[in-house]
Write an enzyme that holds these catalytic residues in place. Structure first.
Site, PDB file in Angstrom:
ATOM      1  N   ARG A 146      -7.262   8.866   4.578  1.00 26.86           N
ATOM      2  CA  ARG A 146      -8.410   7.899   4.188  1.00 26.86           C
ATOM      3  C   ARG A 146      -8.928   7.529   5.418  1.00 26.86           C
ATOM      4  NH1 ARG A 146      -8.595   2.728   4.877  1.00 26.86           N
ATOM      5  NH2 ARG A 146      -6.588   2.716   5.490  1.00 26.86           N
ATOM      6  N   ARG A 147      -8.401   7.149   6.318  1.00 28.72           N
ATOM      7  CA  ARG A 147      -9.005   6.777   7.510  1.00 28.72           C
ATOM      8  C   ARG A 147      -9.724   7.766   8.194  1.00 28.72           C
ATOM      9  NH1 ARG A 147      -3.733   3.220   9.109  1.00 28.72           N
ATOM     10  NH2 ARG A 147      -4.325   1.204   8.269  1.00 28.72           N
TER      11      ARG A 147
ATOM     12  N   CYS B  41      -1.155   7.538  -2.482  1.00 29.73           N
ATOM     13  CA  CYS B  41      -1.644   6.907  -1.417  1.00 29.73           C
ATOM     14  C   CYS B  41      -2.284   7.882  -0.257  1.00 29.73           C
ATOM     15  CB  CYS B  41      -0.724   5.784  -0.976  1.00 29.73           C
ATOM     16  SG  CYS B  41       0.682   6.413  -0.145  1.00 29.73           S
TER      17      CYS B  41
ATOM     18  N   LYS C 184       0.717  -1.378  -0.155  1.00 31.16           N
ATOM     19  CA  LYS C 184      -0.056  -0.044  -0.193  1.00 31.16           C
ATOM     20  C   LYS C 184       0.631   1.162  -0.055  1.00 31.16           C
ATOM     21  CE  LYS C 184      -0.955   0.162   4.964  1.00 31.16           C
ATOM     22  NZ  LYS C 184      -0.599   1.450   5.432  1.00 31.16           N
ATOM     23  N   ASP C 185       2.378   1.053   0.216  1.00 33.19           N
ATOM     24  CA  ASP C 185       3.075   2.200   0.193  1.00 33.19           C
ATOM     25  C   ASP C 185       3.776   2.581  -1.171  1.00 33.19           C
ATOM     26  OD1 ASP C 185       2.489   2.561   3.072  1.00 33.19           O
ATOM     27  OD2 ASP C 185       4.282   1.335   3.469  1.00 33.19           O
TER      28      ASP C 185
ATOM     29  N   THR D 295       6.010   2.663  17.869  1.00 30.56           N
ATOM     30  CA  THR D 295       5.815   3.989  18.158  1.00 30.56           C
ATOM     31  C   THR D 295       4.366   4.647  18.006  1.00 30.56           C
ATOM     32  OG1 THR D 295       8.067   4.221  16.903  1.00 30.56           O
ATOM     33  CG2 THR D 295       6.770   6.391  17.617  1.00 30.56           C
ATOM     34  N   ARG D 296       3.413   4.027  17.409  1.00 28.22           N
ATOM     35  CA  ARG D 296       2.162   4.688  17.320  1.00 28.22           C
ATOM     36  C   ARG D 296       1.420   4.096  18.660  1.00 28.22           C
ATOM     37  NH1 ARG D 296      -0.129   3.096  12.138  1.00 28.22           N
ATOM     38  NH2 ARG D 296       1.581   2.303  11.587  1.00 28.22           N
TER      39      ARG D 296
ATOM     40  N   THR E 122      -5.076   9.222  13.744  1.00 27.70           N
ATOM     41  CA  THR E 122      -4.404   8.244  12.761  1.00 27.70           C
ATOM     42  C   THR E 122      -3.579   9.303  11.878  1.00 27.70           C
ATOM     43  OG1 THR E 122      -5.073   7.382  10.580  1.00 27.70           O
ATOM     44  CG2 THR E 122      -6.490   8.995  11.641  1.00 27.70           C
TER      45      THR E 122
ATOM     46  N   ARG F 296       1.949   9.817  13.599  1.00 26.63           N
ATOM     47  CA  ARG F 296       2.991   8.853  12.769  1.00 26.63           C
ATOM     48  C   ARG F 296       3.895   7.988  13.735  1.00 26.63           C
ATOM     49  NH1 ARG F 296       5.379  11.505   8.935  1.00 26.63           N
ATOM     50  NH2 ARG F 296       6.010   9.420   8.711  1.00 26.63           N
TER      51      ARG F 296
END
Length: 307
Positions: free
Chosen positions: A128-129, A237, A80-81, A151-152, A124, A146
């Site tokens: 998109r989210r 993306c 997806k990246d 980390t998140r 987030t 991020r």
């Protein structure tokens, strides 16, 4: 065939998991490999939203450069990246069997009853989210988040937010899926979410055909449809585009969404098609959506993102 295949990867725990998956599958076909870690700009700059520091291609550029410079033989990406147009000289050689596709909400378990009137907040780093969340829950505040998965999660648990949105695949793969989460069935995932892509330099036919043995055809077709949908909408993306193609027997079902940054306007599509027509399916779904009013929304999003 090269003696030892050098597998290029980012250095996050999830990226290394993906590289080890490729390594394990290479060893099953008697190919020896080693893992080479390459740092990326997307991993280094964590204080700005993704779309402000380059968006699509941010996590793949340094691996592409390492490939082109001959420092690695293949690169492994979260699909997806990856930009829908690969750099000149680099080709997709395999897509691994797909993992979980859905987004999930991970709850912050802190019992904070001190201020019952406060605005509910989720986090987030994905436009998109964020857009889909605000469409369903416009009363929420959505803050930027991020960093790699670890980390998140840490930032979530140290915060006063109610929760944060993650890809289920990422947390499952590195065994960090907490007990307290909810699958967001209503949220359409990113194109190719949950899929791992392997790329190499174009040219060496024997090498490319060996690497192609890693490919899962069903995942390759589904992700192709999703990425063709995104490419036809002309969204990187970072644009709020969701796409999910599901292949069962000889049939494909597709769900797609193009949505305004604040969730206030969206165009959705649900289509079914025979598997034999897979190659043009994603593009056709996108054209249908653009022709039903989506093209004006796409122009609006582009102008918002350029400011």
């Amino acid at each position: 065939m090269k003696k030892i295949v050098r597998i290029g990867t980012r250095s996050s725990e999830l990226a290394l998991w993906q590289a080890h998956l490729v390594q394990q599958n290479l060893s099953k076909i008697q190919i020896t490999s080693e893992i080479v870690e390459v740092s990326s700009k997307g991993d280094e700059i964590l204080d700005k939203p993704l779309h402000e520091i380059g968006g699509i291609g941010l996590f793949t550029k340094s691996l592409d450069e390492a490939l082109l410079q001959g420092k690695i033989d293949i690169a492994v990406h979260s699909m997806k990246d990856v930009p829908t147009d690969l750099p000149k000289g680099i080709v997709q050689v395999a897509v691994m069997k797909r993992g979980p596709v859905k987004d999930i909400l991970v709850f912050n378990n802190k019992k904070d009853t001190s201020d019952l009137e406060k605005v509910l907040t989720i986090a987030t780093g994905s436009l998109r989210r964020k857009a889909q969340w605000l469409k369903k829950y416009p009363e929420y505040k959505v803050v930027d988040l991020r960093g790699n998965v670890n980390t998140r999660l840490r930032k979530l648990y140290e915060s006063n937010w109610q929760g944060a949105v993650f890809a289920e695949a990422g947390l499952t793969r590195i065994d960090l899926l907490p007990k307290n989460f909810e699958v967001l069935d209503w949220m359409i995932p990113a194109p190719a979410q949950g899929a791992v892509m392997v790329v190499a330099l174009d040219g060496d036919i024997n090498f490319l055909s060996e690497m192609a043995k890693l490919n899962c055809e069903k995942t390759e077709k589904a992700t192709y449809i999703e990425r063709a949908f995104m490419k036809t909408l002309e969204g990187g993306c970072t644009a709020p585009i969701g796409a999910h193609a599901k292949i069962e027997d000889e049939n494909i079902t597709f769900d797609g969404i193009l949505i305004d940054l604040d969730g206030s306007q969206s165009f959705e599509i649900h289509e079914e098609e025979k598997l034999e027509n897979w190659e043009n399916f994603g593009k056709n779904c996108a054209l249908k959506l653009l022709n039903s009013g989506g093209s004006n929304l796409m122009k609006k999003i582009k102008s918002q993102m350029s400011h």
